[in-house]
Design an enzyme around this catalytic site. Structure first.
Site, PDB file in Angstrom:
ATOM      1  CE  LYS A  35     -29.744   5.250 -28.828  1.00  0.00           C
ATOM      2  NZ  LYS A  35     -30.502   3.815 -28.683  1.00  0.00           N
ATOM      3  NE  ARG A  72     -35.397  -2.367 -28.450  1.00  0.00           N
ATOM      4  CZ  ARG A  72     -34.212  -1.623 -28.892  1.00  0.00           C
ATOM      5  NH1 ARG A  72     -33.134  -1.902 -28.475  1.00  0.00           N
ATOM      6  NH2 ARG A  72     -34.162  -0.431 -29.602  1.00  0.00           N
ATOM      7  CE1 TYR A  84      -7.772  -4.476  -4.949  1.00  0.00           C
ATOM      8  CE2 TYR A  84      -8.799  -3.531  -6.686  1.00  0.00           C
ATOM      9  CZ  TYR A  84      -8.168  -3.347  -5.546  1.00  0.00           C
ATOM     10  OH  TYR A  84      -8.576  -2.285  -4.884  1.00  0.00           O
ATOM     11  CG  MET A 128     -13.799   2.602  -8.824  1.00  0.00           C
ATOM     12  SD  MET A 128     -14.612   2.912  -7.102  1.00  0.00           S
ATOM     13  CE  MET A 128     -15.294   1.398  -6.599  1.00  0.00           C
TER      14      MET A 128
END
Length: 394
Positions: free
Chosen positions: A48, A149, A283, A331
Site C-alpha cells: 500500500k 478503526r 525563513y 518547499m
C-alpha cells in the site's frame, strides 16, 4: 558533530539533484528473513501507499519473484493498478481493505481482488455488484478486536457473519478470510495485545461455529510477525519490516532482526558559500550563524517529502560528517551549516539510508522529527526519482 567514514563510491546518478535508491536485493533478503520467522504461515507483502514510498509495482514484482503469493493494498485503486500492470490472480491474491460507499466493487470483482468487509453496508454493496457482474466475491470479514478503526464490533459480528453466510449459500460470495489488526503490537507487553488475541479467538470461534471455513486467518502485522508468534495463524501481513525498518526500535534495529533498509535518499549540494557570523538562515531567521562559516544548500524540501518538522533537527551526512538542518526546511530546499568545511558544489548529501556509509537512517529522522520511520519513507514525493538496483530477472 558525528564524523563518519565515506566510501568514495558514488551513490547518486550523475546529473540528478536528488534520488531515492531502492535496493531490491535487500527487499528479497528481508522477505526471506521474515518468512523464516513465520513457520507454516504464509507471507503477505503489503505494498500500500506505493509500497511505503518504495514503488508499489516494482516491490510487488520483486516480492512475487521471491515466492510471495499474497499482496496487501489499502485502497481499491492500488489493487486495481497492480492487476492492470499484469499481476493476475494466477500470480497473486491481492487483498484490499479500505472501502467507502460507491467504491469500484464491480471492477474489483472482475479483477478477482479479495475484498475486506467490516459492516453490513459494505456487504450489501458488494452483493449488489456481484448480482450486476455475475462474478462471485472473495471476502475477508474483519473483526474490530480493539483497534477502533475499521472492523466489525463484537456485538455486530454475529449479524455480519450470518449475512455473509446467507450470501455464500446463494453462491454470491465465498468467505475466504477472517482477520483483525493490532493497536499496539509495537509496544510489547501492552495490555491491549492479549485482549486483542482473546477477542480474535472469540471472533474466530463464533464464525467457525456458524459455518465459516476460511482459507486464511490473519492478525499479525510487522511488529507481531517479529515478536508475537502466537498471532501468526495462517498468514502474516508484513509492511514496514519488509522494507528493512524495525517496527519495534526500542527492542532492536533492523540488523537485530536480520533486516536491511531498502531505501536510501541522497541529494547534491546546489551551493556552498561563506557567510559572516550573525547571518540569518532561511525563513524567519530561526537560525543565525554563531560565527563566520560556510553554508551548504540541499535542493530538497517539504514538496519532496522532507518534513518541515525537521527544521533545525534533521540529520544529514555531508563531507564525511553529520550535520543538522540549519533553520527552516522550505518547499524545495534546506541549508546546513558546514562549519567552515568547503566541499565541492555537487557533492553528495546522504539524508538517510542503511547506515553503512555512516549516514543517518530513517529511524534517526523519525526521532529528530518526533515521528516514526514509516512516515519518513512513505512521504518521499513523486518528484524524487526512484533508482532500482539488485533486482531479480522479472
Amino acid at each position: 558533530m558525528t564524523t563518519a567514514k565515506t566510501t568514495g563510491t558514488a551513490l547518486l546518478t550523475e546529473g540528478v539533484r536528488a534520488e531515492a535508491a531502492i535496493d531490491l536485493g535487500a527487499l528479497r533478503d528481508n522477505l526471506a528473513a521474515l518468512d523464516a520467522r513465520t513457520g507454516a504461515a504464509a507471507l503477505m507483502a503489503v505494498v500500500k501507499s506505493d509500497a511505503y514510498g518504495h514503488g508499489g509495482l516494482r516491490c510487488a514484482l520483486e516480492a512475487l519473484a521471491a515466492g510471495v503469493r499474497w499482496l496487501g493494498t489499502a485502497t481499491p485503486e492500488e489493487a486495481l493498478a497492480l492487476r492492470a500492470a499484469g499481476i493476475g490472480p494466477e500470480r497473486a491474491r491481492i487483498l484490499c481493505w479500505l472501502w467507502t460507499p460507491g467504491g469500484p466493487w464491480a471492477e474489483a470483482l472482475r479483477a478477482q481482488v479479495d475484498i475486506s468487509v467490516s459492516g453490513l453496508w459494505a456487504l450489501e454493496e458488494l452483493v449488489a455488484a456481484v448480482r450486476e457482474t455475475g462474478v462471485p466475491g472473495r471476502v475477508h470479514l474483519k473483526a474490530d478486536t480493539g483497534l477502533g478503526r475499521n472492523g466489525c464490533q463484537p456485538h455486530d459480528w454475529p449479524e455480519l457473519v450470518a449475512a455473509a453466510l446467507r450470501a455464500q449459500a446463494e453462491g454470491l460470495l465465498q468467505v475466504v478470510g477472517l482477520w483483525s489488526h493490532f493497536a499496539a503490537a509495537d509496544e510489547p507487553g501492552h495490555p491491549s495485545i492479549q485482549a486483542q488475541l482473546d477477542g480474535f479467538t472469540a471472533a474466530l470461534e463464533h464464525a467457525e461455529w456458524a459455518g465459516v471455513r476460511p482459507e486464511v486467518r490473519h492478525l499479525a502485522n510487522s511488529p507481531a510477525t517479529l515478536t508475537l508468534p502466537q498471532s501468526h495463524y495462517d498468514l502474516v501481513r508484513t509492511g514496514l519490516a519488509m522494507y528493512g525498518l524495525s517496527p519495534v526500535p526500542q527492542l532492536g534495529g533492523p540488523a537485530d532482526y536480520g533486516l536491511r533498509p531498502v531505501m536510501s535518499l541522497t541529494a547534491r549540494l546546489a551551493l556552498v558559500k561563506r557567510v559572516p557570523g550573525g547571518h540569518g538562515v532561511s525563513y524567519g531567521h530561526h537560525y543565525t550563524t554563531p560565527r563566520e562559516t560556510t553554508l551548504g544548500l540541499v535542493p530538497v524540501g517539504y514538496a519532496d517529502g522532507i518534513p518541515r518538522h525537521a527544521s533545525g533537527t534533521g540529520p544529514v551526512l555531508v563531507a564525511g560528517r553529520w550535520r543538522r538542518v540549519a533553520g527552516r526546511v522550505a518547499m524545495d530546499q534546506f541549508v546546513v551549516d558546514l562549519e567552515g568545511d568547503t566541499p565541492e558544489v555537487g557533492e553528495e548529501v546522504l539524508l538517510f539510508g542503511s547506515g553503512e556509509h555512516g549516514e543517518p537512517t530513517a529511524e534517526d529522522w523519525g526521532v529528530a522529527c518526533g515521528t516514526i520511520s514509516y512516515e519518513i519513507v512513505t512521504r518521499i514525493g513523486a518528484r524524487v526519482p526512484r533508482r532500482y538496483f539488485g533486482g531479480s530477472a522479472l
